[in-house]
Structure formats: structure tokens, C-alpha cells
Motif scaffolding. Structure first.
Motif, PDB file in Angstrom:
ATOM      1  N   ALA A  52       0.838  -1.206   0.000  1.00 60.83           N
ATOM      2  CA  ALA A  52       0.000   0.000   0.000  1.00 60.83           C
ATOM      3  C   ALA A  52       0.870   1.252   0.000  1.00 60.83           C
ATOM      4  N   ALA A  55       1.890   1.733  -3.455  1.00 59.38           N
ATOM      5  CA  ALA A  55       0.738   2.233  -4.220  1.00 59.38           C
ATOM      6  C   ALA A  55       0.498   3.702  -3.959  1.00 59.38           C
ATOM      7  N   GLY A  66      -5.424   7.247  -5.464  1.00 56.24           N
ATOM      8  CA  GLY A  66      -4.822   5.948  -5.229  1.00 56.24           C
ATOM      9  C   GLY A  66      -5.886   4.893  -4.957  1.00 56.24           C
ATOM     10  N   VAL A  68      -6.405   0.618  -4.547  1.00 58.86           N
ATOM     11  CA  VAL A  68      -5.749  -0.669  -4.313  1.00 58.86           C
ATOM     12  C   VAL A  68      -6.826  -1.745  -4.317  1.00 58.86           C
ATOM     13  N   SER A  69      -6.545  -2.850  -5.001  1.00 57.49           N
ATOM     14  CA  SER A  69      -7.498  -3.958  -5.050  1.00 57.49           C
ATOM     15  C   SER A  69      -6.762  -5.249  -4.743  1.00 57.49           C
ATOM     16  N   ASN A  81      -2.841  -1.728  -8.114  1.00 61.19           N
ATOM     17  CA  ASN A  81      -3.013  -0.330  -7.709  1.00 61.19           C
ATOM     18  C   ASN A  81      -2.907   0.585  -8.910  1.00 61.19           C
ATOM     19  N   THR A  82      -3.411   1.770  -8.771  1.00 59.66           N
ATOM     20  CA  THR A  82      -3.271   2.805  -9.792  1.00 59.66           C
ATOM     21  C   THR A  82      -2.070   3.662  -9.444  1.00 59.66           C
ATOM     22  N   PHE A 180      -5.875  -0.900 -13.722  1.00 61.17           N
ATOM     23  CA  PHE A 180      -4.806  -0.640 -12.761  1.00 61.17           C
ATOM     24  C   PHE A 180      -3.499  -0.485 -13.510  1.00 61.17           C
ATOM     25  N   GLU A 183       0.383  -4.361 -10.656  1.00 61.49           N
ATOM     26  CA  GLU A 183      -0.223  -5.477  -9.938  1.00 61.49           C
ATOM     27  C   GLU A 183       0.884  -6.408  -9.459  1.00 61.49           C
ATOM     28  N   LEU A 215      -3.968   7.381  -0.952  1.00 62.12           N
ATOM     29  CA  LEU A 215      -4.917   6.316  -1.264  1.00 62.12           C
ATOM     30  C   LEU A 215      -6.342   6.775  -0.949  1.00 62.12           C
ATOM     31  N   ILE A 218      -9.380   1.087  -0.917  1.00 62.83           N
ATOM     32  CA  ILE A 218      -8.733  -0.229  -0.814  1.00 62.83           C
ATOM     33  C   ILE A 218      -9.843  -1.261  -0.826  1.00 62.83           C
TER      34      ILE A 218
END
Length: 960
Positions: A52, A55, A66, A68-69, A81-82, A180, A183, A215, A218
Motif C-alpha cells: 500500500a 501504491a 490511489g 488498491v485492489s 493499484n493505480t 490498474f 499489480e 490512497l 482499498i
């Protein structure tokens, strides 16, 4: 992705690493050990945290939200993440255990050693990015060692050596998940519980959104956590973190070195529970601060502990600004609670925060400027004001300026109310606002070293306050709720009190209250509370309540008037106060105040009359009374003047516990000397001696018309009735020589009292000033003796007998030497005869044989006293009688005639013998009268002599 099969030149990177291992087996061992240590210790539970962070850096670098997946597909875990995609420096950082690809100081360590955390879950990792993808594999690293023939540190086969997993990297043709930019794909170890790992990540997600502001979202499997920031003004932000089962709100404030977060529930901030330093993510440095601390600060490589020598106290800079940005009533939540530090860093930070709060202006206070107005300055002036005098300003929830102060220069009064705060604002300087003065804030204010005020201090400070009387009443109203017991009342013993004369004195116990006054009256002899300041609290604190009557009866006033009866200020105060008093309850010495009469001459008030006073028409022409000046009447009113003794009708002199005849009344000494004992109360009508003799009928009407004088006339023993009996005259006769119209005792001797227009009730009142048969005085005795001796009077024998009886009964009380005995006395015959030769009849049967013009008759019981009074002999002492003849001796009960006589004349049982004479009953007299006479009956000692037959002539025989 780029079309190149190896866009980052991973082949060259692998060759360089393998060459270093070949050339230095120690280096291989170090890399393996370092990687293993990081996985086992520093990054054992930081998988999501480290990814994270990467990210967040990528999102910040790209300037995009931001996201996050985290997804789990079987045994494959992916974290996408972007943000900025992977670049060459990032690749170098990923493959170097001691290097970081930081582009600038603001980043938190993009692709640094923290990436090692992935090894806790996997040895087969793909790093996919839109610019190219990489593959890390411990298995492939072992194969590369075997293929190149590099010996392992322990000399064994490469297949058994725990080779570093992240030092060698291979390109891979695999793009990141759609939507994204990066990854990370992990093929999980067999011993990793994938569901438990996701659960841990869900627990971390909300904290990561707090710690990494870049971020915004998430997603852990199907659970999404988002954050949103809203500006609140003055540097304060609202940070909301929302998850599937939670919604948390924080207030966020940034200082030059840190970011602070306060949890908010139901719109109110609360102190955060014990936490750890977040640098920016969670470390192992335990903290007990009221707000979460997130800061970029040097940490050890595993980011769990501070580097030695790190100056953590610098993080406190600006913390007071955070406090000033909060609503005034919530600011104390930022004060660290007393307690033991949870770590060295915690102790240093707590001290630094307290010092920061103690020395900067942020504490909401009530203040006033020099003119007593509330201070309302522009917030931009806060810093200057704080430097100048310890005062500054914050912004309240409505955007208004709130005065602030440096805590060490402020004071707090426990449980301060708004009403008291408004009055205290310019009395005690910066004063903590009411909302922060309760018990819940006591501990925090003590930490800040805020000066604590008590009731005693407020009382002490009040002595230097210059305020109008109405302010003081508001002051007492505001203080009253705090006086709950004798102890708190004692604390206010030095409370200042404004007086009606303009003075400000110390101590309610020294002042006097009069609730009847409506305007201030300056009483210099008494500490009278100003009526606009009077309040029941003063009574609870010991102030004495006094009526206007009590104030005017004060001995101090008596002393002042004795010394200065013409003092204009003193006279003004007395007359103004007298308007509220009951005239009947005032002391007579108030009459000594000097007032101008119509000629301008100053005279005592009791020597003046009001204009058109009805008393004026009753006075003798030479009466020494003037008329009070009209301007004095116009200024003070007739009621006040009458109360201090200025005459209208007859005035009254009164005194409790009198000590003597010192009331300046006519003939008062003579009355006092005649009292059987000194009176406990004295009251008398004054100026009776000034009444013109011809005006007494009207004067009596006037005296009877007023209740205060009427009751004094009704007291026969009082001075007023006494004086009237002796000195008041109607037609030249004193009132005490008149008989009441309903009294017949002295008919023909004393004139009947007759004043037209008197009711029966008033006539009954006047009994006390008229002749009283039962209370014969020396003066009345002289009058009666003179009337009895006057041949012009023709009283009936019965009246004469009663008059003699009353005189004789009073003889024992009179000073007989003061009586003027006339030359004549009134005889039984009704004639006024010379006293020489007269005798007092003490034995009735001598009246049968002696001449009536020589006998003076009262009754048998008082004959001796009458003889003494008139200086006459008794018959029994002057004449001797001897019964001639023996007769027949018997008893009253044995003789029928005795029984008949007793019933006929209603006689009581008789003692002695009954002697019956059948022949003539003769008695021989000798002494003042000589001769022998016949009588129908006689008494000689205990013997009763009766001639038979009895001559019934209406006179019963004597039996006693």
C-alpha cells in the motif's frame, strides 16, 4: 506494455548479481541472510502495508487517486493499484536489498526493502506493470546458481540452499489487471492460510487509508474501504473512512513536521486510544497521545523503531495550532492525560506537546479590553497578540473570533457559568470559558498549569472593582449557586459590598440590608448596602437585615446627632430614611436634628410644627414652637418630618429601658418619683404643657382621635394620664377633679366632666384622667376634703359616707403631712361643721344617742383610718357608755326573739350573750357627752342588750 521482451534489461541485472556472488561467496550469504531476517522480523506482518505504501507513492507521483485492489484466486493473491507504473529505478530498488528508488524526500520508500514483505507469503512473485512486468522466483534463482556453478555458502547443492528470492528478476509477458497500472501477483506458500490473510488485510485497510492520504480506496475481495476529505477551515479537515461494517470520522490537522488525527463520534472529538507512532504506517513505538501521530521521520530499516538520536520533540511544533483550530469547547481533548509514558519516544513527545500547549496562545478565554468590552480581534492578529500579552484568537464553529490565551497566563474558575464569566472577564484577566471549566476538564487544565481560582480569590479581587450597584447585584446573583455550604460561604467572607453612600467595603458581615429602600440613601453612621446591589446572598454571608426604624435608632446616629445636630448631610440622610419608617417606632431623640423655620432660624425638629398643623390652634400664645420652612416640607414631605418629631398633632416620646426622667417633659420628675418601680418601656405625649387652658376640650378630642396618643390616655399609671389629671384644666378645674358622668360616688362634691361631642367609648378612655374613687391621690384627697368642707355643697349623707370611706381606705397610701385639712368637716347630719368637737363614728349604736352634727361617718371598718386622716377622735375613745339594769341573759339560738331577729335582719350567727330587758333599757354616758338615755338596743363588749318588746323602727340591733 512495451513491445520489448526485456524492457528493463533484467538480463544485465541478473548477470551483474550472479557475477558479484561468484566473485564473493560472502555476498551471496549476506544477501540470503539479510532477506531472511527481513522476512522473519522487520516485515513479517507488513505485506499489505508495504504494498500500500508503494501504491500511495505511485498515486502521488502520477497525481491520480490511489486505488488498491486485493483479490484471491485459489492460491494466487493479487494486489493491484493505480498510479505511476514501474520504471527502471524501481526495478533496481526491487532487486536491491539496501537501496530505495525514492525520487524525492516526500515519498515513503517506493520499492525499497519493504517489498521484502511479500516473501512472508510467497517465493513466486510477479510484478506486473503497464511499462513491463517482472518475475521473482526462489526456484529460478536456485536454477541460475546451479547453471552458473556458483557454490553455495555451506558448500552443498544449490537445490538445498535458501537462496535470495528478490535479487534475480526475469521479464514476463503479463499485463496488470484491467483498470490498474501495477499489480503484484503472489503464488502463496502451502502453509499460508489465505482466508486468514485476507481477514488481516481487511483489518488493516481502514488504518492504511488514514496513514496514506494518497490512497482513496482499498478493496479486499468484495469489501471496499474508501476515504474522503472535507475542508473545515483554519487548516482543519474532516477525514471519513467508510467500510462494509464501519464508518469512522477523524479531524485531521497538518503541521510542518506531522499529521495529527482526532477520532470524532457524533460530531464531537474524543481522545484517541493508546496507539503507536505511524511513520507513516504503524511502527512498534508505543504512544499514549490524545491524537494519532503520522510523520515522516527517520526509522530503522524495518520501519519498526526510531533511529537512535532522532529528534522526535520537533514533531510537537504546531500542535497548539491544531488545538486552536478546534471548536473552543473541544480543545482540551488534545491535552495529554497524566500517566506513565509507554515508551521513550512517548515520554519525549508528551513533554514536548505539553510544553507547546503551555507556551502558545490557543486556550479559549473570556477577556475584555481596557474599557471593559469583550475583545473581538481579527484572527490574523492572533500571533502578535499572543506575543504581546499572552492573548490571541481562534475561530469558533460559527467562524467568529474567539479570544485565546497562553494557558500559563490564564485562570480557571471551576464550574464557571456564562453569567459569572460575563462579570469576571475584566476582573481576573484571561479566564477559561465556562464550557471548559467543569470537572471533566480539571485534569487537563492542571497539566497546562492554568491558575485555579477559588471563591476566596474572587472575593479578594472584588475589592478592587469599580462598578455601578446594579453590576454588583448581578455579581451576587452569579455567585449564589456556588454557595452551597458553610465552607463556601466562609470563602466569600472578604467579598466587597457597595454601600448607599458610595463606599465599597469588605465583608458582608459588616453591612446592613434594608429591603424596603428603593433609592440609595447615604448613611454615614451605618454600612447600608446600596438598594440596587442588595441580594439575598448577602444575608446568607452574614449581612444583618435592618429596618428603617432600626437604622434610625442606631446609637451611632444618636452620637452623631448629639455632636452635629445641624450637619446637612446627616439631616438629609435621616429625613430621607424617615420616609420609609414607622413614626411610632422611632426614638424621640431624632427630634434634636435642626431644621430651618419660616424665619430661617435653625430649631430642633421637636420644636417645630408643620404648616397648618392642627396642634398650632391648641397652643398657648407664648408656646415656644416655630413653623418649619416650606422648602423643607416640599423636599422631604410631611411624613418624614413628622417621623423625626416635627409636630402636626401631639407628638409622642418613647424609649425602651428608660433610665430616668430625662425626656424633657413637664413635671416628669414628680411622676417618676411616684412610680412603685422603674418602667421597662416609656411612652408619653409631649408638649401638653403648651396647650392653652381654653383649648383643652379641643385638645382632648385631638388626643383621642390619634391611636398613638389615645392609648397613652388609657394608661392610668402613665405619664400622660398622670399629667392630665394634675395639670389639664377645664374651667379652671384640673381634669383629675372631675367625676366621670357615669360615676355617682362623688355626686354633689366634684363637678361632672362634660365635653361635647365625646362618644361613650372615648368617655371610657377618659376614666384614667378623671377622679377615680378607687385610686385616691393626695391631690384628689385635698379636693374631696375641700368639697366636703364647703357649706355650698349639699351632698347626700350616703355620698358623704362613701367619700369618707374612700378617703379612709387611701389613708395608708397617702403622705398625710401633705394634706391641707380644712377647718370644717362634713357631719352625719349633712352639715359642714367645725372640726373641733367632731368625732368619727366607729360604733354604730352610738349614733342612736349622740347628736348627728357631731358625728363624721364612713363605715365601721375604715373608721380608724378616717380618724387619722381627718385628725379627729373616735367616738369609742371619747365617750364611755354603761348599761343600767341586769336584764335576762340568754343566747341567740335559745331565745325565739333572737331567731326572729336574725331572720328579720338577715344576720349571721351571733356570738356572745343576748340580754333581754323587759323594762326601759337605759345607758349612762360619760366623757365628751354625759347623761343617761333610753335606747332600744345596745352593745357592750360581746353582749347584745335588747328592750322587750322591741321597738321595730327599721334599725336592727347591732351584732358585731
Amino acid at each position: 506494455m512495451t513491445g520489448s521482451a526485456d524492457p528493463f534489461g533484467t538480463e544485465g541485472l541478473r548477470a551483474a548479481v550472479l557475477a558479484s556472488w561468484r566473485d564473493s561467496p560472502t555476498r551471496l550469504r549476506e544477501d540470503a541472510a539479510t532477506e531472511a531476517d527481513l522476512v522473519r522480523a522487520g516485515y513479517r506482518d507488513r505485506l499489505l502495508t508495504e504494498l500500500a505504501q508503494n501504491a500511495a507513492d505511485a498515486a502521488a507521483k502520477a497525481g491520480v487517486p490511489g486505488l488498491v485492489s486485493v483479490r484471491l484466486d485459489g492460491r494466487t493473491l493479487s494486489i493491484a493499484n493505480t498510479g505511476a507504473p514501474l520504471d527502471l529505478s524501481g526495478v533496481h530498488a526491487l532487486t536491491a536489498l539496501r537501496a530505495s528508488g525514492k525520487a524525492e524526500a516526500a515519498t515513503v520508500g517506493r520499492f525499497g526493502v519493504g517489498f521484502t514483505a511479500v516473501l512472508a507469503a510467497s517465493d513466486d512473485i510477479e510484478f506486473r506493470s503497464t511499462t513491463g512486468s517482472l518475475h521473482f522466483s526462489r526456484t529460478r534463482t536456485r536454477e541460475a546458481l546451479r547453471e552458473t556453478g556458483i557454490a553455495t555458502p555451506d558448500g552443498g547443492a544449490a537445490s538445498t540452499f535458501l537462496a535470495p528470492a528478490l535479487r534475480l528478476v526475469w521479464p514476463v509477458e503479463a499485463p496488470p489487471a484491467s483498470g490498474f497500472d501495477t499489480e503484484v501477483v503472489l503464488r502463496l506458500h502451502a502453509d499460508v492460510d489465505a482466508d486468514a490473510l485476507l481477514a488481516v488485510m481487511r483489518d488493516e485497510a481502514a488504518n492504511l487509508l488514514l496513514e496514506l492520504p494518497a490512497l482513496q480506496s482499498i478493496r479486499i475481495a468484495d469489501a471496499e474501504f474508501t476515504s474522503a476529505v472535507r475542508e473545515l477551515g483554519d487548516g482543519l479537515q474532516e477525514l471519513r473512512v467508510t467500510g462494509p461494517d464501519e464508518h469512522r470520522t477523524w479531524w485531521q490537522f497538518r503541521t510542518p513536521r506531522a499529521r495529527w488525527l482526532l477520532p470524532v463520534r457524533n460530531g464531537k472529538p474524543h481522545a484517541a486510544p493508546h496507539d503507536v507512532l505511524r511513520a507513516p504506517t504503524r511502527s512498534d513505538e508505543e504512544l499514549s497521545l490524545p491524537a494519532l501521530l503520522i510523520a515522516d521521520i527517520p526509522m530503522q530499516p524495518d520501519r519498526r523503531r526510531l533511529l537512535p538520536g532522532t529528534r522526535v520533540t520537533e514533531l510537537a511544533s504546531g500542535y497548539a495550532d491544531f488545538a486552536r483550530a478546534l471548536p473552543p469547547g473541544d480543545r482540551l481533548v488534545l491535552v495529554p492525560a497524566p500517566g506513565f509514558a509507554r515508551s521513550e519516544a512517548d515520554g519525549l513527545l508528551r513533554e514536548a506537546l505539553v510544553r507547546e500547549l503551555q507556551t502558545h496562545s490557543w486556550l479559549p478565554v473570556v477577556v475584555a479590553d481596557a474599557a471593559g468590552r469583550r475583545t473581538e480581534s481579527d484572527p490574523a492578529d492572533a500571533e502578535t497578540a499572543g506575543l504581546a500579552d499572552g492573548l490571541g484568537h481562534g475561530i469558533d464553529s460559527d467562524g467568529g473570533a474567539v479570544p485565546t490565551a497562553v494557558p500559563t497566563r490564564a485562570s480557571v474558575f471551576p464550574y464557571l457559568t456564562p453569567e459569572l464569566a460575563h462579570l469576571l472577564d475584566d476582573v481576573v484577566g484571561p479566564l477559561v470559558i465556562p464550557g471548559l471549566s467543569g470537572r471533566a476538564h480539571t485534569e487537563a487544565l492542571a497539566v497546562l498549569d492554568v491558575h485555579r481560582l477559588g471563591l476566596a480569590r474572587l472575593a479578594e479581587l472584588s475589592g478592587g472593582v469599580d462598578r455601578p450597584p446594579a453590576w454588583w447585584r448581578d455579581w451576587y446573583v452569579a455567585l449564589e449557586p456556588f454557595v452551597v455550604d458553610p465552607l463556601t460561604a466562609e470563602e466569600l467572607g472578604a467579598l466587597a459590598v457597595p454601600l448607599a453612600d458610595g463606599r465599597l467595603v469588605t465583608g458582608p458581615r459588616t453591612v446592613v440590608l434594608d429591603d424596603m429602600l428603593e433609592v440609595p440613601i447615604p448613611l454615614h453612621w451605618a454600612r447600608l448596602v446600596h438598594p440596587e446591589a442588595a441580594h439575598p446572598l448577602l444575608s446568607r454571608l452574614g449581612a444583618r437585615s435592618a429596618t428603617a426604624e432600626e437604622l434610625l435608632a442606631d446609637p451611632a446616629l444618636h452620637a452623631d446627632l448629639t455632636d452635629h445636630p445641624d450637619d446637612p448631610d446627616l439631616i438629609d440622610a435621616v429625613l430621607r430614611l424617615a420616609a420609609y419608617a414607622d413614626p411610632d417606632a422611632l426614638p424621640s431623640w431624632l427630634g434634636m436634628i435642626e431644621l430651618p423655620d419660616t424665619t430661617g432660624e435653625l430649631l430642633p425638629a421637636d420644636e417645630l410644627l408643620l404648616p397648618e398643623a392642627p396642634l398650632y390652634a391648641l397652643l398657648a400664645e407664648d408656646a415656644p414652637l416655630g413653623i418649619v420652612a416650606k422648602e423643607v416640607v416640599d423636599e422631604y414631605g410631611a411624613q418624614a418630618l413628622r417621623a423625626v418629631g416635627v409636630g402636626w398633632d401631639f407628638g409622642v416620646v418613647a424609649e425602651s429601658d428608660p433610665t430616668g426622667p430625662d425626656h424633657h417633659l413637664d413635671d416628669e420628675e414628680a411622676w417618676w418619683e411616684g412610680l412603685p418601680e422603674e418602667p421597662s418601656e416609656f411612652a408619653a405625649v409631649r408638649d401638653l404643657d403648651l396647650v392653652d387652658d381654653i383649648a383643652w376640650p379641643d385638645a382632648l378630642h385631638q388626643l383621642l382621635a390619634e391611636p398613638q396618643t389615645r392609648r397613652l390616655l388609657a394608661d392610668p399609671d402613665g405619664y400622660t394620664a398622670w399629667w392630665l389629671r394634675r395639670h389639664a384644666r377645664l374651667d379652671g378645674v384640673t381634669l383629675g377633679h372631675y367625676r366621670h358622668p357615669r360615676d355617682t360616688e362623688f355626686t354633689g362634691l366634684l363637678p361632672e366632666f362634660a365635653v361635647p361631642g365625646l362618644s361613650d367609648t372615648n368617655l371610657e378612655v377618659l376614666r384614667s384622667v378623671l377622679a377615680n374613687p378607687e385610686q385616691i391621690t393626695t391631690d384628689l384627697a385635698d379636693a374631696l376634703l375641700a368639697a366636703l368642707a364647703d357649706p355650698a355643697n349639699n351632698p347626700e349623707p350616703e355620698v358623704v359616707s362613701r367619700a369618707h370611706r374612700h378617703l379612709a381606705a387611701a389613708a395608708s397610701r397617702l403622705d398625710l403631712t401633705e394634706l391641707e385639712l380644712p377647718e370644717r368637716v362634713r357631719a352625719l347630719s349633712g352639715a359642714a361643721v367645725p372640726a373641733i368637737g367632731a368625732m368619727v363614728l366607729d360604733l354604730p349604736w352610738f349614733g342612736l344617742v349622740l347628736p348627728s352634727d357631731r358625728l363624721v361617718l364612713g363605715d365601721q371598718e375604715t373608721a380608724s383610718g378616717l380618724a387619722t386622716l381627718l385628725d379627729l377622735p373616735l367616738v369609742s375613745e371619747s365617750v364611755t357608755a354603761e348599761v343600767l339594769g341586769a336584764g335576762r341573759r340568754t343566747s341567740w339560738s335559745a331565745e325565739p326573739l333572737g331567731v326572729v331577729l336574725r331572720q328579720l335582719f338577715s344576720l349571721a350567727p351571733q356570738e356572745g350573750e343576748l340580754v333581754l330587758h323587759e323594762e326601759d333599757l337605759r345607758v349612762r354616758l360619760s366623757g365628751a357627752v354625759a347623761g343617761t338615755v333610753s335606747v332600744p338596743w345596745w352593745r357592750s363588749g360581746t353582749e347584745t342588750h335588747i328592750r322587750i318588746p322591741v321597738a321595730v323602727d327599721g334599725t336592727p340591733p347591732a351584732t358585731s
